[in-house]
Design a protein around this motif. Structure first.
Motif, PDB file in Angstrom:
ATOM      1  N   HIS A   6       0.841  -1.193   0.000  1.00 13.80           N
ATOM      2  CA  HIS A   6       0.000   0.000   0.000  1.00 13.80           C
ATOM      3  C   HIS A   6       0.876   1.244   0.000  1.00 13.80           C
ATOM      4  CE1 HIS A   6      -3.631  -2.354   0.867  1.00 13.80           C
ATOM      5  NE2 HIS A   6      -2.902  -3.015   1.763  1.00 13.80           N
ATOM      6  N   ASP A   7       0.426   2.262  -0.735  1.00 13.09           N
ATOM      7  CA  ASP A   7       1.043   3.586  -0.679  1.00 13.09           C
ATOM      8  C   ASP A   7       0.230   4.446   0.280  1.00 13.09           C
ATOM      9  OD1 ASP A   7       3.039   3.013  -2.572  1.00 13.09           O
ATOM     10  OD2 ASP A   7       1.670   3.449  -4.227  1.00 13.09           O
ATOM     11  N   ILE A   8       0.890   4.923   1.337  1.00 15.45           N
ATOM     12  CA  ILE A   8       0.209   5.707   2.371  1.00 15.45           C
ATOM     13  C   ILE A   8       0.804   7.106   2.374  1.00 15.45           C
ATOM     14  CG2 ILE A   8      -0.421   5.844   4.808  1.00 15.45           C
ATOM     15  CD1 ILE A   8       0.146   2.832   4.984  1.00 15.45           C
ATOM     16  N   THR A   9      -0.069   8.113   2.239  1.00 19.96           N
ATOM     17  CA  THR A   9       0.382   9.502   2.168  1.00 19.96           C
ATOM     18  C   THR A   9      -0.246  10.308   3.298  1.00 19.96           C
ATOM     19  OG1 THR A   9       0.620   9.394  -0.229  1.00 19.96           O
ATOM     20  CG2 THR A   9       0.450  11.590   0.750  1.00 19.96           C
ATOM     21  N   ALA A  10       0.576  11.133   3.941  1.00 19.81           N
ATOM     22  CA  ALA A  10       0.100  12.090   4.935  1.00 19.81           C
ATOM     23  C   ALA A  10       0.399  13.491   4.415  1.00 19.81           C
ATOM     24  CB  ALA A  10       0.780  11.865   6.276  1.00 19.81           C
ATOM     25  N   LYS A  11      -0.625  14.312   4.304  1.00 13.77           N
ATOM     26  CA  LYS A  11      -0.466  15.691   3.822  1.00 13.77           C
ATOM     27  C   LYS A  11      -0.827  16.653   4.942  1.00 13.77           C
ATOM     28  CE  LYS A  11      -1.458  18.685  -0.130  1.00 13.77           C
ATOM     29  NZ  LYS A  11      -2.164  18.794  -1.435  1.00 13.77           N
ATOM     30  N   VAL A  12       0.144  17.480   5.335  1.00 10.62           N
ATOM     31  CA  VAL A  12      -0.016  18.394   6.467  1.00 10.62           C
ATOM     32  C   VAL A  12      -0.300  19.804   5.942  1.00 10.62           C
ATOM     33  CG1 VAL A  12       1.081  19.396   8.486  1.00 10.62           C
ATOM     34  CG2 VAL A  12       1.516  16.996   7.898  1.00 10.62           C
ATOM     35  N   PHE A  13      -1.437  20.365   6.346  1.00  8.42           N
ATOM     36  CA  PHE A  13      -1.793  21.742   6.021  1.00  8.42           C
ATOM     37  C   PHE A  13      -1.545  22.599   7.267  1.00  8.42           C
ATOM     38  CE2 PHE A  13      -4.275  19.191   3.122  1.00  8.42           C
ATOM     39  CZ  PHE A  13      -4.222  19.890   1.916  1.00  8.42           C
ATOM     40  N   SER A  14      -0.917  23.755   7.082  1.00  7.06           N
ATOM     41  CA  SER A  14      -0.605  24.620   8.224  1.00  7.06           C
ATOM     42  C   SER A  14      -0.716  26.085   7.828  1.00  7.06           C
ATOM     43  CB  SER A  14       0.808  24.319   8.745  1.00  7.06           C
ATOM     44  OG  SER A  14       1.768  24.526   7.726  1.00  7.06           O
ATOM     45  N   ASN A  15      -0.611  26.951   8.868  1.00  9.68           N
ATOM     46  CA  ASN A  15      -0.677  28.405   8.660  1.00  9.68           C
ATOM     47  C   ASN A  15      -1.895  28.813   7.843  1.00  9.68           C
ATOM     48  OD1 ASN A  15       1.816  29.319  10.013  1.00  9.68           O
ATOM     49  ND2 ASN A  15       2.816  28.035   8.471  1.00  9.68           N
ATOM     50  N   ARG A  16      -3.050  28.398   8.342  1.00 11.60           N
ATOM     51  CA  ARG A  16      -4.337  28.708   7.706  1.00 11.60           C
ATOM     52  C   ARG A  16      -4.377  28.239   6.253  1.00 11.60           C
ATOM     53  NH1 ARG A  16      -5.904  34.750  10.098  1.00 11.60           N
ATOM     54  NH2 ARG A  16      -5.744  34.149  12.312  1.00 11.60           N
ATOM     55  N   PHE A  17      -3.855  27.017   6.072  1.00  7.32           N
ATOM     56  CA  PHE A  17      -3.877  26.327   4.780  1.00  7.32           C
ATOM     57  C   PHE A  17      -3.020  27.019   3.711  1.00  7.32           C
ATOM     58  CE2 PHE A  17      -7.774  25.014   6.899  1.00  7.32           C
ATOM     59  CZ  PHE A  17      -7.749  23.635   6.734  1.00  7.32           C
ATOM     60  N   ARG A  18      -2.145  27.931   4.115  1.00 10.32           N
ATOM     61  CA  ARG A  18      -1.272  28.580   3.150  1.00 10.32           C
ATOM     62  C   ARG A  18      -0.016  27.758   2.885  1.00 10.32           C
ATOM     63  NH1 ARG A  18      -0.709  34.487   5.675  1.00 10.32           N
ATOM     64  NH2 ARG A  18      -0.732  33.191   7.571  1.00 10.32           N
ATOM     65  N   ALA A  19       0.234  26.765   3.717  1.00 11.59           N
ATOM     66  CA  ALA A  19       1.401  25.903   3.510  1.00 11.59           C
ATOM     67  C   ALA A  19       0.972  24.444   3.613  1.00 11.59           C
ATOM     68  CB  ALA A  19       2.479  26.214   4.541  1.00 11.59           C
ATOM     69  N   SER A  20       1.627  23.613   2.846  1.00 14.44           N
ATOM     70  CA  SER A  20       1.328  22.180   2.908  1.00 14.44           C
ATOM     71  C   SER A  20       2.572  21.374   2.560  1.00 14.44           C
ATOM     72  CB  SER A  20       0.182  21.813   1.965  1.00 14.44           C
ATOM     73  OG  SER A  20       0.566  22.010   0.611  1.00 14.44           O
ATOM     74  N   GLU A  21       2.718  20.258   3.218  1.00 12.87           N
ATOM     75  CA  GLU A  21       3.793  19.323   2.956  1.00 12.87           C
ATOM     76  C   GLU A  21       3.216  17.914   3.005  1.00 12.87           C
ATOM     77  OE1 GLU A  21       6.861  19.932   2.084  1.00 12.87           O
ATOM     78  OE2 GLU A  21       6.823  22.106   2.379  1.00 12.87           O
ATOM     79  N   SER A  22       3.806  17.009   2.274  1.00 11.22           N
ATOM     80  CA  SER A  22       3.316  15.637   2.277  1.00 11.22           C
ATOM     81  C   SER A  22       4.468  14.658   2.326  1.00 11.22           C
ATOM     82  CB  SER A  22       2.439  15.366   1.046  1.00 11.22           C
ATOM     83  OG  SER A  22       3.194  15.500  -0.141  1.00 11.22           O
ATOM     84  N   ALA A  23       4.170  13.470   2.824  1.00 14.05           N
ATOM     85  CA  ALA A  23       5.156  12.385   2.876  1.00 14.05           C
ATOM     86  C   ALA A  23       4.435  11.085   2.542  1.00 14.05           C
ATOM     87  CB  ALA A  23       5.799  12.296   4.256  1.00 14.05           C
ATOM     88  N   THR A  24       5.124  10.204   1.853  1.00 12.43           N
ATOM     89  CA  THR A  24       4.527   8.945   1.418  1.00 12.43           C
ATOM     90  C   THR A  24       5.454   7.793   1.771  1.00 12.43           C
ATOM     91  OG1 THR A  24       3.381  10.021  -0.432  1.00 12.43           O
ATOM     92  CG2 THR A  24       3.631   7.633  -0.539  1.00 12.43           C
ATOM     93  N   ILE A  25       4.869   6.705   2.256  1.00 13.95           N
ATOM     94  CA  ILE A  25       5.620   5.468   2.472  1.00 13.95           C
ATOM     95  C   ILE A  25       4.923   4.352   1.718  1.00 13.95           C
ATOM     96  CG2 ILE A  25       6.456   6.155   4.755  1.00 13.95           C
ATOM     97  CD1 ILE A  25       4.352   4.169   5.908  1.00 13.95           C
ATOM     98  N   THR A  26       5.647   3.278   1.463  1.00 12.90           N
ATOM     99  CA  THR A  26       5.089   2.100   0.808  1.00 12.90           C
ATOM    100  C   THR A  26       5.299   0.899   1.709  1.00 12.90           C
ATOM    101  OG1 THR A  26       5.571   2.993  -1.389  1.00 12.90           O
ATOM    102  CG2 THR A  26       5.163   0.625  -1.233  1.00 12.90           C
ATOM    103  N   THR A  27       4.216   0.208   2.011  1.00  8.58           N
ATOM    104  CA  THR A  27       4.315  -0.990   2.841  1.00  8.58           C
ATOM    105  C   THR A  27       4.678  -2.184   1.982  1.00  8.58           C
ATOM    106  OG1 THR A  27       1.952  -1.515   2.616  1.00  8.58           O
ATOM    107  CG2 THR A  27       2.591  -0.064   4.431  1.00  8.58           C
ATOM    108  N   ALA A  28       5.135  -3.241   2.631  1.00  7.53           N
ATOM    109  CA  ALA A  28       5.564  -4.440   1.905  1.00  7.53           C
ATOM    110  C   ALA A  28       4.381  -5.371   1.681  1.00  7.53           C
ATOM    111  CB  ALA A  28       6.655  -5.162   2.692  1.00  7.53           C
ATOM    112  N   ALA A  29       4.457  -6.096   0.595  1.00  9.44           N
ATOM    113  CA  ALA A  29       3.428  -7.092   0.298  1.00  9.44           C
ATOM    114  C   ALA A  29       3.780  -8.411   0.973  1.00  9.44           C
ATOM    115  CB  ALA A  29       3.317  -7.301  -1.207  1.00  9.44           C
ATOM    116  N   LEU A  30       2.754  -9.174   1.305  1.00  9.14           N
ATOM    117  CA  LEU A  30       2.969 -10.520   1.827  1.00  9.14           C
ATOM    118  C   LEU A  30       3.305 -11.446   0.664  1.00  9.14           C
ATOM    119  CD1 LEU A  30       0.010 -10.824   4.358  1.00  9.14           C
ATOM    120  CD2 LEU A  30       2.423 -10.898   4.922  1.00  9.14           C
ATOM    121  N   THR A  31       4.324 -12.259   0.833  1.00 12.23           N
ATOM    122  CA  THR A  31       4.706 -13.190  -0.215  1.00 12.23           C
ATOM    123  C   THR A  31       4.078 -14.551   0.021  1.00 12.23           C
ATOM    124  OG1 THR A  31       6.681 -13.936   0.965  1.00 12.23           O
ATOM    125  CG2 THR A  31       6.904 -11.977  -0.430  1.00 12.23           C
TER     126      THR A  31
END
Length: 225
Positions: free
Chosen positions: A70-95
């Motif tokens: 799975h691709d999981i993204t967190a997007k952070v909005f700050s300063n009354r939504f005038r700034a935003s940053e995001s980060a994404t990780i990828t989880t491993a699949a079961l084999t």
């Protein structure tokens, strides 16, 4: 000229971790050093999964039983939504060579209902995540059965003897971890006698009827009927 300066914020995943496995219900949580956070949006495989507006920045999400990553993204909005940053990780699949154990948890509870209770009638949440109820098994733990019997004059003519015989039959139906006692009363209330009693004295009906005192004398320190 007036300019606003916004510094890049760091976003760190607490759970799940990049390269880890995400299966079933669990938290998605991040930390950030961003100031004046308005909200954090979480997406799983590019689909919005939930929003957190105050720390801890986390949501509960059910990843199901899929073996895929799975691709999981967190997007952070700050300063009354005038700034935003995001980060994404990828989880491993079961084999195919890996296995997953699912533990069933037994939750004891007491229910009073006028009809048969089914699994779909109940909701169980753990850490704010709704759990799947597989089945309901009606039952009870060890119990004490207190038999309170009137031995006043009104119980003559074989009534008292019939009551005691009925109790003897009922005691035979109890479970091995159950217990039972007998309280006899007229205008006086006798002390409880554990059943089956080693002695079976002849009891002659006599006297008045202190019913309320007899019922109030039953000890209810354990599950009692």
């Amino acid at each position: 000229m007036i300019a606003a300066l916004f510094l890049l914020a760091n976003i760190t995943f607490v759970t799940p971790q990049a390269g880890g496995q995400a299966v079933g219900p669990q938290w998605i949580e991040v930390t950030t050093d961003a100031k004046n956070v308005d909200r954090v949006e979480f997406s799983v495989d590019r689909v919005l999964a939930g929003v957190a507006r105050k720390p801890p920045y986390r949501i509960a999400h059910d990843f199901g039983t899929s073996l895929a990553s799975h691709d999981i993204t967190a997007k952070v909005f700050s300063n009354r939504f005038r700034a935003s940053e995001s980060a994404t990780i990828t989880t491993a699949a079961l084999t195919a060579g890996e296995s997953m154990n699912v533990d069933l948890v037994e939750v004891p509870l007491r229910i009073r209902s006028s009809r048969v209770v089914r699994a779909e009638d109940l909701r169980v949440r753990e850490n704010n995540v709704e759990q799947t109820i597989r089945d309901i098994h009606p039952g009870r733990g060890p119990a004490h059965f207190a038999f309170v019997v009137d031995r006043s004059a009104s119980m003559g003519g074989g009534k008292l003897e019939a009551s005691l015989r009925a109790i003897d039959d009922a005691v035979k139906l109890l479970r091995p971890d159950d217990s039972a006692s007998l309280i006899l009363f007229n205008h006086n209330v006798s002390k409880p006698v554990m059943l089956p009693s080693p002695n079976d004295p002849q009891i002659v009906p006599s006297g008045g009827t202190a019913l309320r005192d007899a019922v109030a004398s039953v000890s209810t320190a354990e599950r009692t009927y």
